[in-house]
Design a protein around this motif. Sequence first.
Motif, PDB file in Angstrom:
ATOM      1  N   ILE A 149      32.940 100.930 153.252  1.00 29.49           N
ATOM      2  CA  ILE A 149      32.242 101.919 152.427  1.00 29.49           C
ATOM      3  C   ILE A 149      33.040 103.190 152.218  1.00 29.49           C
ATOM      4  O   ILE A 149      32.956 103.808 151.161  1.00 29.49           O
ATOM      5  N   PHE A 150      33.827 103.604 153.212  1.00 30.50           N
ATOM      6  CA  PHE A 150      34.546 104.871 153.072  1.00 30.50           C
ATOM      7  C   PHE A 150      35.799 104.754 152.214  1.00 30.50           C
ATOM      8  O   PHE A 150      36.483 105.740 151.981  1.00 30.50           O
ATOM      9  N   ASP A 151      36.090 103.562 151.705  1.00 36.12           N
ATOM     10  CA  ASP A 151      37.170 103.405 150.727  1.00 36.12           C
ATOM     11  C   ASP A 151      36.649 103.751 149.333  1.00 36.12           C
ATOM     12  O   ASP A 151      37.400 103.732 148.369  1.00 36.12           O
ATOM     13  N   HIS A 152      35.352 104.040 149.224  1.00 37.42           N
ATOM     14  CA  HIS A 152      34.700 104.271 147.939  1.00 37.42           C
ATOM     15  C   HIS A 152      33.806 105.502 148.012  1.00 37.42           C
ATOM     16  O   HIS A 152      34.153 106.468 148.674  1.00 37.42           O
ATOM     17  N   ASP A 153      32.670 105.489 147.370  1.00 34.96           N
ATOM     18  CA  ASP A 153      31.720 106.601 147.338  1.00 34.96           C
ATOM     19  C   ASP A 153      30.413 106.120 147.965  1.00 34.96           C
ATOM     20  O   ASP A 153      29.490 105.726 147.264  1.00 34.96           O
ATOM     21  N   PRO A 154      30.301 106.118 149.311  1.00 31.77           N
ATOM     22  CA  PRO A 154      29.198 105.445 149.996  1.00 31.77           C
ATOM     23  C   PRO A 154      27.813 106.036 149.763  1.00 31.77           C
ATOM     24  O   PRO A 154      27.646 107.218 149.502  1.00 31.77           O
ATOM     25  N   ILE A 155      26.826 105.146 149.882  1.00 33.64           N
ATOM     26  CA  ILE A 155      25.415 105.497 149.728  1.00 33.64           C
ATOM     27  C   ILE A 155      24.669 104.849 150.896  1.00 33.64           C
ATOM     28  O   ILE A 155      24.885 103.684 151.214  1.00 33.64           O
ATOM     29  N   CYS A 156      23.779 105.603 151.514  1.00 34.19           N
ATOM     30  CA  CYS A 156      22.959 105.087 152.602  1.00 34.19           C
ATOM     31  C   CYS A 156      21.532 104.941 152.088  1.00 34.19           C
ATOM     32  O   CYS A 156      20.988 105.855 151.477  1.00 34.19           O
ATOM     33  N   VAL A 157      20.918 103.791 152.339  1.00 35.84           N
ATOM     34  CA  VAL A 157      19.549 103.540 151.904  1.00 35.84           C
ATOM     35  C   VAL A 157      18.738 103.088 153.113  1.00 35.84           C
ATOM     36  O   VAL A 157      19.178 102.248 153.890  1.00 35.84           O
ATOM     37  N   ARG A 158      17.554 103.660 153.248  1.00 33.55           N
ATOM     38  CA  ARG A 158      16.671 103.285 154.359  1.00 33.55           C
ATOM     39  C   ARG A 158      15.305 102.978 153.782  1.00 33.55           C
ATOM     40  O   ARG A 158      14.767 103.741 152.995  1.00 33.55           O
TER      41      ARG A 158
END
Length: 69
Positions: free
Chosen positions: A21-30
């Motif tokens: 994920i940190f090679d890109h633009d990460p998003i966290c969803v819960r």
Amino acid sequence: MSTTVSTPDSEQTCAYCGSRIFDHDPICVRDCDDDCGSPAFFCNYACLSARVDEKDLTAGDACEWSPEE
């Protein structure tokens, strides 16, 4: 109810495509309708959108609008 916020591991992979994920633009969803379970991480909005479409996660969750109302 409280939720703990923490930074994912540097090797965390995308829940959709498996990329780091940190090679890109990460998003966290819960999912907080289900006891705020573990977060899912996506490497970008495209993977999140693809997962939502693939699992049909918007079905029945949107308001209906009519210009007559």
